[in-house]
Design a protein around this motif. Structure first.
Motif, PDB file in Angstrom:
ATOM      1  N   VAL A  51      10.120  61.401  65.580  1.00  0.00           N
ATOM      2  CA  VAL A  51       9.152  59.897  65.026  1.00  0.00           C
ATOM      3  C   VAL A  51       8.381  59.158  65.499  1.00  0.00           C
ATOM      4  O   VAL A  51       6.807  58.537  65.750  1.00  0.00           O
ATOM      5  N   LEU A  52       8.873  59.419  67.258  1.00  0.00           N
ATOM      6  CA  LEU A  52       8.352  58.295  67.809  1.00  0.00           C
ATOM      7  C   LEU A  52       7.266  58.964  67.938  1.00  0.00           C
ATOM      8  O   LEU A  52       6.051  58.387  68.710  1.00  0.00           O
ATOM      9  N   THR A  53       7.368  60.568  68.525  1.00  0.00           N
ATOM     10  CA  THR A  53       6.058  61.318  69.066  1.00  0.00           C
ATOM     11  C   THR A  53       4.955  60.868  68.029  1.00  0.00           C
ATOM     12  O   THR A  53       4.082  61.015  68.402  1.00  0.00           O
ATOM     13  N   LYS A  54       5.855  61.034  66.433  1.00  0.00           N
ATOM     14  CA  LYS A  54       3.603  60.784  65.608  1.00  0.00           C
ATOM     15  C   LYS A  54       3.515  59.734  65.585  1.00  0.00           C
ATOM     16  O   LYS A  54       2.623  59.631  65.510  1.00  0.00           O
ATOM     17  N   ILE A  55       4.440  58.738  65.727  1.00  0.00           N
ATOM     18  CA  ILE A  55       3.704  57.673  66.108  1.00  0.00           C
ATOM     19  C   ILE A  55       2.589  57.504  67.115  1.00  0.00           C
ATOM     20  O   ILE A  55       1.319  57.096  66.947  1.00  0.00           O
ATOM     21  N   LYS A  56       3.617  57.595  68.027  1.00  0.00           N
ATOM     22  CA  LYS A  56       2.621  57.601  69.879  1.00  0.00           C
ATOM     23  C   LYS A  56       0.605  58.627  69.775  1.00  0.00           C
ATOM     24  O   LYS A  56       0.100  58.191  69.730  1.00  0.00           O
ATOM     25  N   ASN A  57       1.515  59.475  68.436  1.00  0.00           N
ATOM     26  CA  ASN A  57       0.238  60.473  68.711  1.00  0.00           C
ATOM     27  C   ASN A  57      -0.087  60.658  67.765  1.00  0.00           C
ATOM     28  O   ASN A  57      -1.180  60.759  67.403  1.00  0.00           O
ATOM     29  N   GLY A  58      -0.021  58.808  66.289  1.00  0.00           N
ATOM     30  CA  GLY A  58      -1.268  59.451  65.116  1.00  0.00           C
ATOM     31  C   GLY A  58      -1.773  58.112  65.443  1.00  0.00           C
ATOM     32  O   GLY A  58      -2.060  58.118  66.529  1.00  0.00           O
ATOM     33  N   THR A  59      -3.185  58.792  64.249  1.00  0.00           N
ATOM     34  CA  THR A  59      -4.345  58.122  63.824  1.00  0.00           C
ATOM     35  C   THR A  59      -3.344  56.952  63.035  1.00  0.00           C
ATOM     36  O   THR A  59      -2.036  56.549  62.818  1.00  0.00           O
ATOM     37  N   LYS A  60      -4.590  55.875  62.684  1.00  0.00           N
ATOM     38  CA  LYS A  60      -3.778  54.776  62.277  1.00  0.00           C
ATOM     39  C   LYS A  60      -3.374  54.837  61.219  1.00  0.00           C
ATOM     40  O   LYS A  60      -2.535  54.605  60.615  1.00  0.00           O
ATOM     41  N   GLU A  61      -4.861  55.744  60.165  1.00  0.00           N
ATOM     42  CA  GLU A  61      -3.401  56.273  58.752  1.00  0.00           C
ATOM     43  C   GLU A  61      -2.030  57.003  58.697  1.00  0.00           C
ATOM     44  O   GLU A  61      -1.324  57.318  57.628  1.00  0.00           O
ATOM     45  N   GLU A  62      -2.177  58.241  59.397  1.00  0.00           N
ATOM     46  CA  GLU A  62      -0.347  58.483  59.774  1.00  0.00           C
ATOM     47  C   GLU A  62       0.445  57.581  60.607  1.00  0.00           C
ATOM     48  O   GLU A  62       1.212  57.907  59.794  1.00  0.00           O
ATOM     49  N   ILE A  63       0.140  56.192  60.962  1.00  0.00           N
ATOM     50  CA  ILE A  63       1.302  55.645  61.547  1.00  0.00           C
ATOM     51  C   ILE A  63       1.559  54.826  60.556  1.00  0.00           C
ATOM     52  O   ILE A  63       2.717  54.831  60.029  1.00  0.00           O
ATOM     53  N   TYR A  64       0.726  54.548  59.543  1.00  0.00           N
ATOM     54  CA  TYR A  64       0.976  53.499  58.566  1.00  0.00           C
ATOM     55  C   TYR A  64       1.492  54.743  57.292  1.00  0.00           C
ATOM     56  O   TYR A  64       2.440  54.437  57.220  1.00  0.00           O
ATOM     57  N   LYS A  65       1.320  55.538  57.248  1.00  0.00           N
ATOM     58  CA  LYS A  65       2.100  56.624  56.448  1.00  0.00           C
ATOM     59  C   LYS A  65       3.827  56.144  57.147  1.00  0.00           C
ATOM     60  O   LYS A  65       4.465  56.442  55.762  1.00  0.00           O
ATOM     61  N   ILE A  66       3.930  56.939  57.878  1.00  0.00           N
ATOM     62  CA  ILE A  66       5.080  57.140  58.605  1.00  0.00           C
ATOM     63  C   ILE A  66       5.874  55.505  58.272  1.00  0.00           C
ATOM     64  O   ILE A  66       7.050  55.915  58.021  1.00  0.00           O
ATOM     65  N   ALA A  67       4.859  53.841  58.809  1.00  0.00           N
ATOM     66  CA  ALA A  67       5.662  53.176  57.977  1.00  0.00           C
ATOM     67  C   ALA A  67       5.937  52.806  56.938  1.00  0.00           C
ATOM     68  O   ALA A  67       6.879  52.306  56.568  1.00  0.00           O
ATOM     69  N   LYS A  68       5.756  53.670  56.006  1.00  0.00           N
ATOM     70  CA  LYS A  68       5.772  53.713  54.363  1.00  0.00           C
ATOM     71  C   LYS A  68       6.780  54.437  54.292  1.00  0.00           C
ATOM     72  O   LYS A  68       7.586  53.592  53.379  1.00  0.00           O
TER      73      LYS A  68
END
Length: 154
Positions: free
Chosen positions: A132-149
């Protein structure tokens, strides 16, 4: 009026800053602009960080969860930022000013201590999940938003 804790405009990707003192005013801009926090919020967060560091030596990226007292918060919000180059921060509860490289920041603007505890528990749930931390670190704004949700439920 959105009741969501995280908004797209409160997600920053690949920021390039030299240190924490430069980072926090940047992250606080949308919060101040939208009257979610007091004008003094960024300075309060910086001051509190000097006394109560929030760096966490998580793997594969260091995380920090800076925040300040509820009196400086108008509406509850969580800002998420990833850094292009890590900044040095002191470890939460660390001894001898131990420092770590931090690449992911969760800036909490939370008005009630029970809300703060609730959000901290949700964050703690992902801090030991390297994927999850790797997805956040490498994510786009939209991907991070989706992870947050979806994964953190912010």
């Amino acid at each position: 009026m959105s009741t969501s804790l995280t908004e797209l405009e409160n997600i920053f990707v690949d920021l390039k800053v030299n240190d924490f003192n430069e980072l926090i005013p940047l992250l606080a801009q949308p919060l101040i602009k939208n009257a979610n926090v007091a004008e003094s919020f960024p300075n309060q967060v910086i001051d509190r960080e000097h006394t109560f560091p929030t760096g966490l030596p998580t793997q594969p990226y260091g995380v920090a969860i800076p925040h300040t007292d509820a009196e400086f918060v108008i509406n509850n919000k969580v800002t998420i930022a990833t850094l292009k180059t890590p900044i040095q921060m002191e470890v939460m509860g660390g001894m001898n000013d131990e420092k770590i490289d931090v690449s992911i920041i969760f800036l909490l603007a939370l008005g009630h201590s029970n809300k703060q505890l609730n959000v901290l528990q949700k964050l703690m749930g992902i801090l030991n999940q390297e994927d999850v931390l790797t997805k956040i670190k490498n994510g786009t704004k939209e991907e991070i938003y989706k992870i947050a949700k979806e994964e953190i439920q912010l």
